[in-house]
Design a protein around this motif. Structure first.
Motif, PDB file in Angstrom:
ATOM      1  N   MET A   1      -5.635  11.362  -8.186  1.00 29.91           N
ATOM      2  CA  MET A   1      -5.802  10.180  -8.975  1.00 29.91           C
ATOM      3  C   MET A   1      -5.778   8.735  -8.429  1.00 29.91           C
ATOM      4  SD  MET A   1      -3.406  11.238 -11.250  1.00 29.91           S
ATOM      5  CE  MET A   1      -3.162  12.601 -10.669  1.00 29.91           C
ATOM      6  N   CYS A   2      -6.097   8.688  -7.437  1.00 33.44           N
ATOM      7  CA  CYS A   2      -7.133   7.560  -7.137  1.00 33.44           C
ATOM      8  C   CYS A   2      -8.192   6.636  -7.372  1.00 33.44           C
ATOM      9  CB  CYS A   2      -6.699   6.937  -4.974  1.00 33.44           C
ATOM     10  SG  CYS A   2      -7.297   5.709  -4.440  1.00 33.44           S
ATOM     11  N   PRO A   3      -8.245   5.351  -7.918  1.00 34.19           N
ATOM     12  CA  PRO A   3      -8.972   4.857  -8.532  1.00 34.19           C
ATOM     13  C   PRO A   3     -10.157   4.710  -7.460  1.00 34.19           C
ATOM     14  CG  PRO A   3      -7.751   3.751  -9.580  1.00 34.19           C
ATOM     15  CD  PRO A   3      -6.877   4.715  -8.822  1.00 34.19           C
ATOM     16  N   TYR A   4      -9.493   4.103  -6.476  1.00 38.48           N
ATOM     17  CA  TYR A   4     -10.276   3.133  -5.276  1.00 38.48           C
ATOM     18  C   TYR A   4     -11.039   5.188  -4.422  1.00 38.48           C
ATOM     19  CZ  TYR A   4      -8.322  -0.042  -8.115  1.00 38.48           C
ATOM     20  OH  TYR A   4      -8.149  -0.384  -8.305  1.00 38.48           O
ATOM     21  N   LYS A   5     -10.702   5.900  -4.768  1.00 43.87           N
ATOM     22  CA  LYS A   5     -10.692   6.899  -3.432  1.00 43.87           C
ATOM     23  C   LYS A   5     -10.521   7.095  -2.479  1.00 43.87           C
ATOM     24  CE  LYS A   5     -15.101   8.720  -5.945  1.00 43.87           C
ATOM     25  NZ  LYS A   5     -15.229   7.695  -7.672  1.00 43.87           N
ATOM     26  N   ALA A   6      -9.299   6.469  -2.183  1.00 43.65           N
ATOM     27  CA  ALA A   6      -8.426   5.724  -0.732  1.00 43.65           C
ATOM     28  C   ALA A   6      -7.692   7.318  -0.370  1.00 43.65           C
ATOM     29  CB  ALA A   6      -7.426   4.797  -0.794  1.00 43.65           C
ATOM     30  N   ILE A   7      -7.986   8.633  -1.000  1.00 42.39           N
ATOM     31  CA  ILE A   7      -7.013   9.687  -0.589  1.00 42.39           C
ATOM     32  C   ILE A   7      -8.115   9.908  -0.363  1.00 42.39           C
ATOM     33  CG2 ILE A   7      -5.067  11.108  -1.467  1.00 42.39           C
ATOM     34  CD1 ILE A   7      -4.188   9.552  -3.349  1.00 42.39           C
ATOM     35  N   GLY A   8      -8.128  10.541   1.072  1.00 42.91           N
ATOM     36  CA  GLY A   8      -8.603  11.909   1.685  1.00 42.91           C
ATOM     37  C   GLY A   8      -7.861  12.837   1.209  1.00 42.91           C
TER      38      GLY A   8
ATOM     39  N   THR B   1       0.884  -0.819   0.381  1.00 47.93           N
ATOM     40  CA  THR B   1       0.202   0.156   0.334  1.00 47.93           C
ATOM     41  C   THR B   1       0.743   1.093   0.003  1.00 47.93           C
ATOM     42  OG1 THR B   1      -0.504  -0.231   2.638  1.00 47.93           O
ATOM     43  CG2 THR B   1      -2.609  -0.934   0.838  1.00 47.93           C
ATOM     44  N   ALA B   2       0.421   2.571  -0.391  1.00 39.05           N
ATOM     45  CA  ALA B   2       0.528   3.838  -0.563  1.00 39.05           C
ATOM     46  C   ALA B   2       0.801   4.151   0.729  1.00 39.05           C
ATOM     47  CB  ALA B   2       0.150   4.593  -1.615  1.00 39.05           C
ATOM     48  N   TYR B   3       1.338   5.581   1.289  1.00 38.94           N
ATOM     49  CA  TYR B   3       1.122   6.271   2.819  1.00 38.94           C
ATOM     50  C   TYR B   3       2.134   7.696   2.361  1.00 38.94           C
ATOM     51  CZ  TYR B   3       5.830   4.536   3.753  1.00 38.94           C
ATOM     52  OH  TYR B   3       7.187   4.390   3.583  1.00 38.94           O
TER      53      TYR B   3
ATOM     54  N   ALA C   1      -4.512  11.880   2.924  1.00 41.35           N
ATOM     55  CA  ALA C   1      -3.698  10.701   3.884  1.00 41.35           C
ATOM     56  C   ALA C   1      -4.681  10.045   2.721  1.00 41.35           C
ATOM     57  CB  ALA C   1      -4.518  10.770   5.597  1.00 41.35           C
ATOM     58  N   ILE C   2      -4.031   8.236   3.294  1.00 42.71           N
ATOM     59  CA  ILE C   2      -4.771   6.947   2.362  1.00 42.71           C
ATOM     60  C   ILE C   2      -5.001   6.677   3.567  1.00 42.71           C
ATOM     61  CG2 ILE C   2      -3.556   5.213   0.922  1.00 42.71           C
ATOM     62  CD1 ILE C   2      -1.241   7.095  -0.784  1.00 42.71           C
ATOM     63  N   ASN C   3      -6.337   5.930   2.674  1.00 42.74           N
ATOM     64  CA  ASN C   3      -6.652   4.872   3.754  1.00 42.74           C
ATOM     65  C   ASN C   3      -6.286   3.904   3.219  1.00 42.74           C
ATOM     66  OD1 ASN C   3      -8.631   2.943   5.047  1.00 42.74           O
ATOM     67  ND2 ASN C   3     -10.715   3.811   4.143  1.00 42.74           N
TER      68      ASN C   3
ATOM     69  N   LEU D   1      -8.445   0.989   1.671  1.00 47.35           N
ATOM     70  CA  LEU D   1      -9.348   0.445   0.742  1.00 47.35           C
ATOM     71  C   LEU D   1      -8.166   0.760  -0.577  1.00 47.35           C
ATOM     72  CD1 LEU D   1     -10.889   3.947   0.580  1.00 47.35           C
ATOM     73  CD2 LEU D   1     -12.275   1.424   0.686  1.00 47.35           C
ATOM     74  N   CYS D   2      -6.383   1.361  -0.396  1.00 48.17           N
ATOM     75  CA  CYS D   2      -5.366   1.213  -1.256  1.00 48.17           C
ATOM     76  C   CYS D   2      -5.607   0.621  -1.403  1.00 48.17           C
ATOM     77  CB  CYS D   2      -4.253   2.242  -0.849  1.00 48.17           C
ATOM     78  SG  CYS D   2      -3.073   1.873  -1.417  1.00 48.17           S
ATOM     79  N   LYS D   3      -5.420   0.000  -3.114  1.00 49.99           N
ATOM     80  CA  LYS D   3      -4.921  -1.585  -3.438  1.00 49.99           C
ATOM     81  C   LYS D   3      -3.041  -1.643  -4.071  1.00 49.99           C
ATOM     82  CE  LYS D   3      -9.239  -2.573  -5.781  1.00 49.99           C
ATOM     83  NZ  LYS D   3     -10.118  -3.092  -7.129  1.00 49.99           N
ATOM     84  N   GLY D   4      -2.226  -0.438  -3.839  1.00 44.18           N
ATOM     85  CA  GLY D   4      -1.254  -0.618  -4.324  1.00 44.18           C
ATOM     86  C   GLY D   4      -0.565  -0.614  -5.739  1.00 44.18           C
ATOM     87  N   CYS D   5      -1.292   0.513  -6.299  1.00 49.35           N
ATOM     88  CA  CYS D   5      -0.875   0.651  -7.754  1.00 49.35           C
ATOM     89  C   CYS D   5       0.234   1.335  -7.995  1.00 49.35           C
ATOM     90  CB  CYS D   5      -1.960   1.066  -8.805  1.00 49.35           C
ATOM     91  SG  CYS D   5      -2.498   2.863  -8.277  1.00 49.35           S
ATOM     92  N   GLY D   6       0.035   2.304  -6.639  1.00 52.00           N
ATOM     93  CA  GLY D   6       1.342   3.231  -6.840  1.00 52.00           C
ATOM     94  C   GLY D   6       1.840   4.883  -7.567  1.00 52.00           C
ATOM     95  N   THR D   7      -0.227   4.975  -8.391  1.00 52.72           N
ATOM     96  CA  THR D   7      -0.169   5.896  -9.045  1.00 52.72           C
ATOM     97  C   THR D   7       0.312   7.449  -8.352  1.00 52.72           C
ATOM     98  OG1 THR D   7      -1.262   4.674 -10.675  1.00 52.72           O
ATOM     99  CG2 THR D   7      -1.362   6.860 -11.166  1.00 52.72           C
ATOM    100  N   CYS D   8      -0.155   7.871  -6.518  1.00 51.84           N
ATOM    101  CA  CYS D   8       0.044   8.749  -5.922  1.00 51.84           C
ATOM    102  C   CYS D   8       1.161   8.750  -6.422  1.00 51.84           C
ATOM    103  CB  CYS D   8      -0.969   8.477  -5.238  1.00 51.84           C
ATOM    104  SG  CYS D   8      -0.262   6.829  -4.035  1.00 51.84           S
ATOM    105  N   VAL D   9       1.965   7.591  -5.380  1.00 52.71           N
ATOM    106  CA  VAL D   9       3.390   7.805  -5.276  1.00 52.71           C
ATOM    107  C   VAL D   9       4.456   8.446  -6.695  1.00 52.71           C
ATOM    108  CG1 VAL D   9       5.209   6.745  -4.497  1.00 52.71           C
ATOM    109  CG2 VAL D   9       3.056   6.261  -4.212  1.00 52.71           C
TER     110      VAL D   9
HETATM  111  S1  SF4 Z   1      -1.230   3.687  -4.514  1.00 51.89           S
HETATM  112 FE1  SF4 Z   1      -3.094   3.708  -6.134  1.00 51.89          FE
HETATM  113  S2  SF4 Z   1      -5.275   2.660  -4.965  1.00 51.89           S
HETATM  114 FE2  SF4 Z   1      -3.185   3.367  -3.822  1.00 51.89          FE
HETATM  115  S3  SF4 Z   1      -3.161   4.751  -2.728  1.00 51.89           S
HETATM  116 FE3  SF4 Z   1      -2.068   5.367  -4.306  1.00 51.89          FE
HETATM  117  S4  SF4 Z   1      -3.473   5.898  -5.908  1.00 51.89           S
HETATM  118 FE4  SF4 Z   1      -4.560   4.911  -4.598  1.00 51.89          FE
END
Ligand code: SF4
Ligand SMILES: Cc1cc2nc3c(=O)[nH]c(=O)nc-3n(C[C@H](O)[C@H](O)[C@H](O)COP(=O)(O)OP(=O)(O)OC[C@H]3O[C@@H](n4cnc5c(N)ncnc54)[C@H](O)[C@@H]3O)c2cc1C
Ligand code: SF4
Ligand code: FES
Lengths: 324, 162, 665
Positions: free
Chosen positions: C607-614, C590-592, C623-625, C628-636
């Protein structure tokens, strides 16, 4: 001589703005000046290089060098001052990152000289004379320093202890740095003497930025009448704030102009331009290749925009020189 | 076009480009796995760095690879609409063109930086892409970024003489 | 930062293991040289090569070295991490080291199997090992995440695969929602008369299972419905299902079919899809007598009430006080929460019109095998009578194998069931009509249990087998409706022209036309041709690359009923194993966001397709939930100040890997 700590200032490839900032500081913080002994400052005081050479190694408490390194003389002085100083501070964007002179890394020396001395519209030089490294004039041999192909940051030439970011560093940051130097309350070697957080943190317009920004067009500041309260990115203007270290209190934004990135990236970023590119382009409001190309195409000069101050400090450092 | 290098002396003369390939875990990395299980043969010049999604590929990684001596960088992700994480590859696409234009301005030719959508079943296309890229980069020659960074400029006299 | 149990990152103790994989790797990579090279790399304390690293002794080797050499980082260079990353992480954990202090190098799929040149392959293996060694030094100890798994299951597709899986799961006490696109479940099997090789009556074995589905307290059957969207992840999927209006209330209709009799249309006018257009049905219909659910459906395209609003509605009268017919019924969107999903969407048959030389669609007496299944079926268009479109009973019948299979121009694959069903049809046609049957095959493929015996039986019954590909089908000179099959008999070596009354095309199996859409909805992968891809062709034939989603039956590839049922059982079993475990371990990738570093620029938020970032407006930080984060790393990768980070894919880990592959040996 007094027991006051010895301080030196030097300038390399720079515009003089940083010198101005020091002068401003000297006027404002007289007690600081009173507390130190300025032993070398070519811009303001009549010391010569051989005066510095005569000093004992490590005898200067701190030297502030502004400007990038692009001539043989600057390089020699950088080494000399390093030897003589206990603390060497890269002062300002050019010294820290290469700065505006660093954009010369998009070109090569031959064309830089040709433009400056031959083809620029304001140049009158009918014989096309270029500066010569060695000339004999009236029986006197004259010399000029050599020009390097690549503009370098100070730390690409010699070991640097601290960095004071900004074009030019703000009085507040300088005062804090001098204070820290005098009291010995310095952070770890290699630190940038400014907050390690991007500009948005201290930007007055932060709250106006939408949660989900989607950039449908990139505009130049000259193309829009800018609202004075709204986040500039939200108005479509490339503001480097998210990719730039804070500490300047968003001075440009306060003047209703976007941040252009002079304070460089945070410590966690290796390449300011690439990170800015990543952030901006990812927010483009399209998933269609042609549309994306059209939108990002509005950034006519990506290097000049994204690496305005940090090209020499970037991962690639310069435009590739074709090897024969 | 020869698919692989041969050990012969003549081939040893040939410039062997080094290409860093950033592949997403779910499509292109699997395509490369499939190329293996089906025993396809392709040029050995690529070095795969696996990321979960092409969206993780920071433009800094691309520059870092070039700076560290890569002659080419290949990004492989799922086809549009197929990203395992829905839309990571669109973010990659949005960055790609601006990054390519930036690289161009820095003297790095387009053929050295490619983005290819390759699904888990596209082992054949993967082979074609890799072979094609290796040949194109081979034709361009080594990138040689390191050399001029510290090189001393032409002196005044030489400049004047031109 | 120093990690107390392992000292600081510069003082790591790395063990490197190079696998031979028998000769799979060692045959083309100089494994000894790679191990030797690894031994010279900074931080490497032991570097070994071994025949089979994944074997027990291989894993023991790692554990023993961890004890003896106090290793705290492990690199294994072997096959794809998709195969054995879990295995080796397990061994590392058993050895007492954090399982994520491990990095795997793929020198089989990515090296030895694709680069025959030993020198180049070895050089590449060296580079990849170097990269892993420089990367692993940066690894941080991590813990897998556990998420609970809901016990409810979704099964999509009510053919024999879906039916069998649903019943297995329901019998185990799990609630199943079975979604079927057509008005009835049953799939292709419901269309057949008999099934090879035992010639069981298809209805006799299928109908009881279909009714059991309807009756089962743990099964919710939604026929005439389709899955619209799926979100969430293994253990916690949210599924929206579109239920198409039948204009008949399924809670009151008892399937008495009085309405059908009463319809103002005395005879059917619409081509009956279940009979492949060989008969006509009324606007109100039941696809076939044993349909499940026993609920009639109104087709608004042909119903007079829908077209003009002026029908006498005799159907409503006939339904009387049950009031099941409801012309105002609307499409319903239902949302369900499930933990696991089984896809059993089956296949479609090859469209014989794509090969005009066989005359399908041109000559009325050319039939597809599926049509013949209906003709033979007692509830089919002819009530089981073998009568041709021109009313005759065939005296001679030609069956042609491999239509749309094993062919460069259509499908390269073998459809696996056609030889056997062709034998079945040969037997049934001969039995019902006494016709002479000519069977044109390319290769007779009968590799199942009892299959070869069935072939021998049919041969003994007098069916004529001709080994050869039919090149052409054309009418006889007499124009009497008969057709000539021209083929080169490859056993006799001559060209044969055989006149027949009826031609049966053994059409192949293809992936469903909408396989791409379905795969997209469920986020799984398709191979060439649209068959759903299994996680591993041998070791994980019903799992997919998406955790929590399984595939079974003909949607995965052509197969017969016994194999379909076996897969359905296997998929149900795997889902049950997960449900009974109650939770699943997720990759800790997961991202943080480091709050102190975040400037609150919000670049990452959309960026987050799962709305994990609030975004916490008060703190001015994102902050990342983690749930919900699936770990794609796009936000990173987009965070302009490097404040978002990803476990297992940290920037410094990736930079180290890049440096490693590019470093000169
Ligand atoms: S790593 Fe991907 S899934 Fe996780 S918070 Fe970032 S954009 Fe969302
Ligand atoms: C002519 C012929 C004769 C055969 N004879 C025999 C035989 O004698 N013996 C034997 O063992 N095998 C035989 N087979 C093979 C047999 O048909 C298959 O093995 C079997 O039907 C596979 O079952 P399934 O459930 O996987 O697929 P299917 O039977 O195709 O069922 C799939 C079901 O899923 C539904 N569906 C599809 N997509 C969706 C969606 N998106 N949403 C909801 N529902 C969906 C379909 O409507 C269908 O009800 C024969 C095949 C053919 C073509
Ligand atoms: S992109 Fe980075 S700095 Fe901006 S809000 Fe997200 S984590 Fe914070
Ligand atoms: S997972 Fe392949 S591009 Fe996102």
């Amino acid at each position: 001589m007094t027991a006051k700590p010895k301080i030196a200032f030097y300038w390399c490839a720079s515009c003089g703005g940083c010198e101005e900032a020091v002068v401003d500081l000297a006027e404002q913080v007289l007690d600081v000046v009173a507390a130190v002994d300025i032993v070398f400052w070519p811009c303001a005081m009549d010391f010569k290089r051989h005066d510095v050479e005569a000093m004992a190694d490590g005898s200067i408490a701190a030297t502030f060098v502004n400007g990038a390194v692009r001539t043989t003389e600057q390089e020699e002085m950088a080494h000399l001052l390093r030897r003589k100083s206990r603390v060497l501070v890269a002062f300002g964007a050019c010294s820290q990152l290469g700065g505006i002179p660093g954009l010369a890394n998009l070109s090569d020396t031959a064309s830089v000289l040709a433009t400056a001395y031959r083809t620029s519209p304001s140049t009158v030089n009918p014989d096309g004379v270029l500066p010569q490294r060695h000339t004999v004039d009236g029986g006197h041999a004259l010399g000029l320093p050599g020009l390097y192909e690549t503009v370098r940051t100070l730390d690409q030439v010699t070991d640097v202890d601290y960095y004071l970011p900004g074009c030019a560093p703000t009085p507040k940051l300088i005062a804090a740095a001098v204070q820290a130097l005098l009291t010995g309350a310095l952070p770890a070697k290699g630190s940038v003497l400014a907050p390690d957080i991007a500009l948005c943190d201290e930007c007055a317009r932060k709250a106006s930025k939408p949660d989900a920004l989607a950039l449908a067009a990139f505009k130049r500041p000259s193309e829009v009448v800018l609202n004075e309260e709204e986040c500039l990115l939200a108005q479509g203007v490339l503001c480097m704030g998210p990719a730039t270290r804070g500490g300047c209190e968003a001075a440009c934004v306060q003047g209703n102009m976007p941040c252009t990135g002079c304070s460089g990236p945070t410590s966690r970023v290796r390449d300011q331009g690439a990170k800015a590119l990543s952030g901006f382009a990812s927010l483009v409001a399209s998933n269609d290749a042609a549309e994306i190309e059209r939108i990002t195409g509005a950034i006519a000069d990506p290097v000049g925009t994204l690496y305005r101050y940090a090209l020499p400090a970037s991962l690639l450092r310069r435009r590739r020189v074709a090897v024969s | 076009m020869p698919e692989t290098t041969t050990g012969s002396a003549a081939a040893a003369e040939r410039f062997e480009p080094r290409i860093v390939a950033f592949f997403c875990n779910w499509c292109t990395y699997l395509a490369a796995d499939l190329a293996g299980t089906t025993r396809l043969k392709y040029a050995p010049n690529i070095r795969v760095v696996r990321v979960m999604c092409s969206g993780r590929i920071d433009p800094q990684f691309v520059l870092d690879a070039f700076a560290k001596g890569a002659d080419g960088v290949l990004i492989g992700g799922c086809h549009p609409g197929d990203c395992h994480y829905e839309s990571g590859n669109y973010k990659t696409l949005r960055r790609f063109q601006l990054l390519r234009r930036t690289l161009r301005a820095l003297g790095i030719e387009d053929d050295r930086f490619r983005l290819e959508w390759l699904s888990a079943s596209e082992a054949e296309p993967l082979k074609t892409v890799v072979n094609d890229m290796v040949e194109k980069v081979r034709a361009l020659g080594p990138l040689h970024l390191e050399v001029p960074a510290e090189a001393f400029a032409a002196e005044g006299e030489e400049v004047a003489a031109r | 930062m120093p990690t107390p149990e392992h000292g600081d990152a510069n003082a790591v103790r790395i063990g490197v293991y190079i696998c031979h994989c028998g000769t799979n790797i060692a045959g083309t990579v100089d494994v000894h040289a790679v191990a030797e090279h690894a031994g010279t790399l900074p931080g490497v304390v032991v570097a070994r090569e071994y025949k089979y690293m994944c074997s027990d002794p291989g894993q023991e080797l790692i554990k023993a070295d961890i004890r003896e050499h106090r290793l705290d980082r492990i690199v294994v260079a072997s096959c794809s991490p998709h195969l054995h990353e879990k295995t080796f992480r397990g061994a590392v954990a058993d050895g007492g080291v954090n399982p994520f202090h491990f990095q795997m190098v793929n020198i089989r799929e990515h090296v030895s199997w694709v680069h025959p040149d030993k020198r180049a392959g070895t050089e590449k293996a060296d580079a990849l090992v170097r990269a892993a060694v420089s990367r692993v030094r940066h690894h941080k100890p991590l813990e897998t995440r556990r998420v609970p798994v809901r016990s409810d299951v979704l099964v999509v597709g009510g053919g024999i695969a879906g039916i069998h899986a649903a019943l297995t799961l329901a019998d185990a006490g799990k609630h199943v929602t079975l979604v079927e696109r057509e008005p009835t479940i049953g799939g292709h099997m419901a269309m057949f008369d008999k099934t090879f090789p035992t010639l069981d009556c298809a209805a006799c074995i299928l109908t009881p299972k279909m009714t059991a589905v309807k009756a089962h307290p743990n099964i919710t059957l939604w026929a005439y419905a389709e899955v619209q969207a799926v979100s969430g992840y293994v253990g916690n999927f949210t599924v929206t299902v579109k239920r198409k209006p039948r204009y008949v209330r399924d809670d009151v209709c008892v399937g008495c079919q009085e309405c059908i009799d009463a319809c103002v249309y005395k005879v059917g006018k619409e081509p009956d899809a279940f009979n492949l257009g060989m008969s006509k049905r009324k606007p109100i219909y039941l696809p076939f007598p044993q349909a499940v659910p026993q609920v009639v459906t109104i087709d608004p395209e042909s119903c007079i009430e829908f077209k003009s609003g002026k029908c006498k509605k005799t159907c409503v009268e006939a339904c009387a006080d049950r009031h099941a017919i409801d012309f105002t019924q609307q499409e319903r969107i239902e949302t369900i929460e499930v933990g696991t999903i089984l896809l059993t969407t089956g296949f479609k048959v090859f469209d014989a019109k794509r090969l005009p030389s066989y005359g399908y669609g041109t000559y009325p007496n050319v039939y597809t095998a599926l049509e013949v299944e209906r003709l033979l079926n007692a509830s089919g268009p002819t009530a089981g009578e073998m009568v041709l479109r021109d009313g005759r009973t065939p005296r001679t019948v030609g069956i042609i194998h491999c239509i749309g299979s094993r062919d460069e121009h259509t499908n390269k694959h073998c459809s696996r069931v056609c030889c056997m069903y062709a034998l079945k049809l040969a037997h049934l046609v001969q039995e019902r009509t006494g016709a002479e049957v000519y069977d044109f095959y390319i290769d007779m493929r009968t590799p199942g249990k009892g299959f070869e015996e069935f072939y021998n039986r049919v041969a003994e019954e007098g069916v004529h087998f001709i080994r050869g590909k039919v090149a052409d089908v054309y009418p006889t000179a007499e124009q009497d409706g008969r057709l000539i099959l021209q083929a080169e008999d490859t056993l006799l070596g001559n060209v044969r022209r055989i006149p027949v009354d009826m031609v049966i095309l053994a059409v192949g199996l293809e992936a469903q036309a909408d396989a791409e859409d379905v795969r997209r909805t469920f986020n799984i992968t398709c191979g060439t041709g649209g068959w759903f891809t299994e996680r591993h062709p041998k070791l994980a034939p019903v799992a997919t690359f998406t955790d929590g989603v399984w595939i079974a039956g003909a949607c995965q590839g052509p197969k017969d009923i016994p194999d379909t049922v076996a897969q359905a059982g296997a998929a149900a079993g795997e889902a049950l194993a997960l449900i009974n475990a109650g939770h699943i371990e997720l990759e800790p990738n997961t991202a943080y966001i480091v709050a102190a570093d975040c400037s609150g620029c919000k670049t990452c938020v959309p960026m987050c397709p799962y709305k994990a970032i609030g975004f916490d407006a008060e703190q001015g930080k994102a902050a990342i939930n983690e749930v919900l984060c699936k770990g794609c790393g796009t936000c990173v990768s987009v965070c302009p100040s490097g404040s978002a980070r990803q476990n297992l894919f940290e920037d410094d880990e990736i930079y180290a890997e890049i440096g490693g592959v590019l470093a000169h040996a």
